[in-house]
Design a protein around this motif. Structure first.
Motif, PDB file in Angstrom:
ATOM      1  N   ASP A  89     -30.381  19.581 -29.231  1.00  0.00           N
ATOM      2  CA  ASP A  89     -30.916  18.317 -28.721  1.00  0.00           C
ATOM      3  C   ASP A  89     -30.557  17.129 -29.604  1.00  0.00           C
ATOM      4  O   ASP A  89     -30.452  16.001 -29.123  1.00  0.00           O
ATOM      5  CB  ASP A  89     -32.439  18.394 -28.585  1.00  0.00           C
ATOM      6  CG  ASP A  89     -32.884  19.256 -27.415  1.00  0.00           C
ATOM      7  OD1 ASP A  89     -32.024  19.583 -26.567  1.00  0.00           O
ATOM      8  OD2 ASP A  89     -34.073  19.604 -27.350  1.00  0.00           O
ATOM      9  N   THR A  90     -30.378  17.370 -30.905  1.00  0.00           N
ATOM     10  CA  THR A  90     -30.054  16.282 -31.833  1.00  0.00           C
ATOM     11  C   THR A  90     -28.547  16.103 -32.027  1.00  0.00           C
ATOM     12  O   THR A  90     -28.124  15.144 -32.668  1.00  0.00           O
ATOM     13  CB  THR A  90     -30.684  16.539 -33.212  1.00  0.00           C
ATOM     14  OG1 THR A  90     -30.194  17.787 -33.739  1.00  0.00           O
ATOM     15  CG2 THR A  90     -32.204  16.596 -33.123  1.00  0.00           C
ATOM     16  N   SER A 111     -23.878  20.652 -23.633  1.00  0.00           N
ATOM     17  CA  SER A 111     -24.930  19.749 -24.135  1.00  0.00           C
ATOM     18  C   SER A 111     -24.389  18.325 -24.076  1.00  0.00           C
ATOM     19  O   SER A 111     -23.640  17.895 -24.934  1.00  0.00           O
ATOM     20  CB  SER A 111     -25.324  20.113 -25.565  1.00  0.00           C
ATOM     21  OG  SER A 111     -24.189  20.113 -26.425  1.00  0.00           O
ATOM     22  N   LYS A 140     -26.194  15.330 -23.639  1.00  0.00           N
ATOM     23  CA  LYS A 140     -27.086  14.208 -23.913  1.00  0.00           C
ATOM     24  C   LYS A 140     -27.849  14.442 -25.210  1.00  0.00           C
ATOM     25  O   LYS A 140     -28.368  15.532 -25.443  1.00  0.00           O
ATOM     26  CB  LYS A 140     -28.068  14.035 -22.750  1.00  0.00           C
ATOM     27  CG  LYS A 140     -29.022  12.871 -22.894  1.00  0.00           C
ATOM     28  CD  LYS A 140     -29.928  12.779 -21.681  1.00  0.00           C
ATOM     29  CE  LYS A 140     -30.913  11.634 -21.789  1.00  0.00           C
ATOM     30  NZ  LYS A 140     -31.805  11.565 -20.622  1.00  0.00           N
ATOM     31  N   ARG A 174     -31.052  13.965 -27.259  1.00  0.00           N
ATOM     32  CA  ARG A 174     -32.449  13.681 -26.940  1.00  0.00           C
ATOM     33  C   ARG A 174     -33.234  13.212 -28.153  1.00  0.00           C
ATOM     34  O   ARG A 174     -34.317  12.630 -28.009  1.00  0.00           O
ATOM     35  CB  ARG A 174     -33.104  14.932 -26.346  1.00  0.00           C
ATOM     36  CG  ARG A 174     -32.548  15.313 -24.977  1.00  0.00           C
ATOM     37  CD  ARG A 174     -33.200  16.560 -24.424  1.00  0.00           C
ATOM     38  NE  ARG A 174     -32.827  16.787 -23.036  1.00  0.00           N
ATOM     39  CZ  ARG A 174     -31.706  17.366 -22.649  1.00  0.00           C
ATOM     40  NH1 ARG A 174     -30.834  17.788 -23.568  1.00  0.00           N
ATOM     41  NH2 ARG A 174     -31.414  17.520 -21.369  1.00  0.00           N
ATOM     42  N   LYS A 175     -32.719  13.471 -29.353  1.00  0.00           N
ATOM     43  CA  LYS A 175     -33.398  13.049 -30.587  1.00  0.00           C
ATOM     44  C   LYS A 175     -32.341  12.704 -31.624  1.00  0.00           C
ATOM     45  O   LYS A 175     -31.190  13.118 -31.511  1.00  0.00           O
ATOM     46  CB  LYS A 175     -34.297  14.171 -31.125  1.00  0.00           C
ATOM     47  CG  LYS A 175     -35.422  14.582 -30.185  1.00  0.00           C
ATOM     48  CD  LYS A 175     -36.239  15.725 -30.774  1.00  0.00           C
ATOM     49  CE  LYS A 175     -37.342  16.156 -29.815  1.00  0.00           C
ATOM     50  NZ  LYS A 175     -38.126  17.297 -30.364  1.00  0.00           N
ATOM     51  N   ASP A 178     -31.880  16.800 -16.220  1.00  0.00           N
ATOM     52  CA  ASP A 178     -32.480  16.305 -17.464  1.00  0.00           C
ATOM     53  C   ASP A 178     -31.464  15.671 -18.408  1.00  0.00           C
ATOM     54  O   ASP A 178     -31.849  15.051 -19.401  1.00  0.00           O
ATOM     55  CB  ASP A 178     -33.222  17.435 -18.187  1.00  0.00           C
ATOM     56  CG  ASP A 178     -34.596  17.698 -17.586  1.00  0.00           C
ATOM     57  OD1 ASP A 178     -34.970  16.965 -16.644  1.00  0.00           O
ATOM     58  OD2 ASP A 178     -35.281  18.624 -18.056  1.00  0.00           O
ATOM     59  N   ASP A 179     -30.178  15.826 -18.117  1.00  0.00           N
ATOM     60  CA  ASP A 179     -29.147  15.168 -18.921  1.00  0.00           C
ATOM     61  C   ASP A 179     -28.831  13.768 -18.402  1.00  0.00           C
ATOM     62  O   ASP A 179     -27.980  13.078 -18.955  1.00  0.00           O
ATOM     63  CB  ASP A 179     -27.850  15.998 -18.927  1.00  0.00           C
ATOM     64  CG  ASP A 179     -27.976  17.233 -19.805  1.00  0.00           C
ATOM     65  OD1 ASP A 179     -28.810  17.225 -20.726  1.00  0.00           O
ATOM     66  OD2 ASP A 179     -27.242  18.207 -19.566  1.00  0.00           O
ATOM     67  N   ASP A 199     -30.227   9.855 -16.881  1.00  0.00           N
ATOM     68  CA  ASP A 199     -31.307   8.869 -16.899  1.00  0.00           C
ATOM     69  C   ASP A 199     -31.516   8.350 -15.482  1.00  0.00           C
ATOM     70  O   ASP A 199     -30.550   8.016 -14.786  1.00  0.00           O
ATOM     71  CB  ASP A 199     -30.964   7.704 -17.832  1.00  0.00           C
ATOM     72  CG  ASP A 199     -30.889   8.140 -19.287  1.00  0.00           C
ATOM     73  OD1 ASP A 199     -31.743   8.947 -19.698  1.00  0.00           O
ATOM     74  OD2 ASP A 199     -29.987   7.669 -20.005  1.00  0.00           O
ATOM     75  N   ASN A 213     -34.619  22.712 -16.338  1.00  0.00           N
ATOM     76  CA  ASN A 213     -33.715  21.623 -16.708  1.00  0.00           C
ATOM     77  C   ASN A 213     -33.730  20.459 -15.716  1.00  0.00           C
ATOM     78  O   ASN A 213     -32.838  19.618 -15.730  1.00  0.00           O
ATOM     79  CB  ASN A 213     -32.280  22.137 -16.882  1.00  0.00           C
ATOM     80  CG  ASN A 213     -31.730  22.802 -15.630  1.00  0.00           C
ATOM     81  OD1 ASN A 213     -32.380  22.865 -14.601  1.00  0.00           O
ATOM     82  ND2 ASN A 213     -30.516  23.321 -15.734  1.00  0.00           N
ATOM     83  N   ASN A 270     -38.124  17.111 -16.522  1.00  0.00           N
ATOM     84  CA  ASN A 270     -38.283  15.789 -17.139  1.00  0.00           C
ATOM     85  C   ASN A 270     -37.763  14.689 -16.211  1.00  0.00           C
ATOM     86  O   ASN A 270     -38.399  13.648 -16.048  1.00  0.00           O
ATOM     87  CB  ASN A 270     -37.559  15.730 -18.485  1.00  0.00           C
ATOM     88  CG  ASN A 270     -38.203  16.614 -19.525  1.00  0.00           C
ATOM     89  OD1 ASN A 270     -39.389  16.916 -19.439  1.00  0.00           O
ATOM     90  ND2 ASN A 270     -37.432  17.033 -20.512  1.00  0.00           N
TER      91      ASN A 270
END
Length: 199
Positions: free
Chosen positions: A17-18, A42, A44, A46-47, A138-139, A141, A165, A168
């Motif tokens: 996620d990071t 992966s 996106k 997220r953090k 979830d990837d 916006d 997935n 969110n």
């Protein structure tokens, strides 16, 4: 609190996620099929990557011994991780006719628990010359869909629940009160499993 072996799954997810641990595949056999051999899983961040670094023992010790240097290095790595993610997204979109994913006229999103909806969505995006690669909901916006055409491939999970997935994104979409602008279009392909009562 430093993570233990019991936290291994959560640590792996945080690393992804990071952007500390990007997930991607390269299959040269896809070239013969006129498909992009680079597949980014992966897509996106997220953090910030510092959220992962500050939980690792060697980085915790560095921050204790040299806090100023540690913060400077964290900032540098965060910039590098964002740059790398942008580059990898460009590589993943490289085989399409347009130069940048934002120029695609159609966006394809999926919510998939076992992989079926994901495969169907990716087959569709490969066949559609106007679309970028298929992405997990979830990837994406919600605001990025404004003014565009989006095709959703959504499967039911368990007894009719939303796949992990896509939860969110669905929550953000449900909470949105501002109407989408003119020209925004949505199409939905629903997939179910007849072995479930609410399929």
């Amino acid at each position: 609190v430093r993570p233990s072996l019991n936290d291994m799954f959560d640590e792996c997810r945080l690393a992804v996620d990071t952007g500390y641990w990007p997930l991607y595949r390269y299959n040269p056999a896809l070239v013969a099929e006129s498909k992009n051999p680079f597949i980014l899983d992966s897509k996106k961040l997220r953090k910030d990557v510092s959220a992962f670094l500050k939980r690792e023992g060697r980085f915790i010790n560095l921050k204790k011994a040299h806090p100023e240097i540690a913060e400077e290095l964290f900032e540098h790595m965060n910039r590098d991780v964002h740059h790398r993610m942008e580059h990898m997204n460009e590589l993943a979109a490289g085989y399409k006719a347009f130069d940048h994913p934002d120029d695609a006229a159609v966006r394809v999103l999926f919510a998939s628990e076992t992989g079926t909806a994901s495969r169907v969505a990716k087959d569709f995006s490969d066949a559609c010359t106007l679309s970028h690669d298929a992405d997990a909901m979830d990837d994406a916006d919600v605001d990025d869909l404004d003014g565009h055409t989006t095709v959703f491939f959504i499967a039911t999970c368990g007894q009719g629940a939303m796949p992990q997935n896509g939860k969110n994104f669905f929550a953000e979409l449900s909470a949105r009160t501002e109407p989408f602008s003119e020209g925004t279009r949505f199409m939905v392909m629903g997939l179910g499993d007849s072995s479930y009562y609410f399929f």
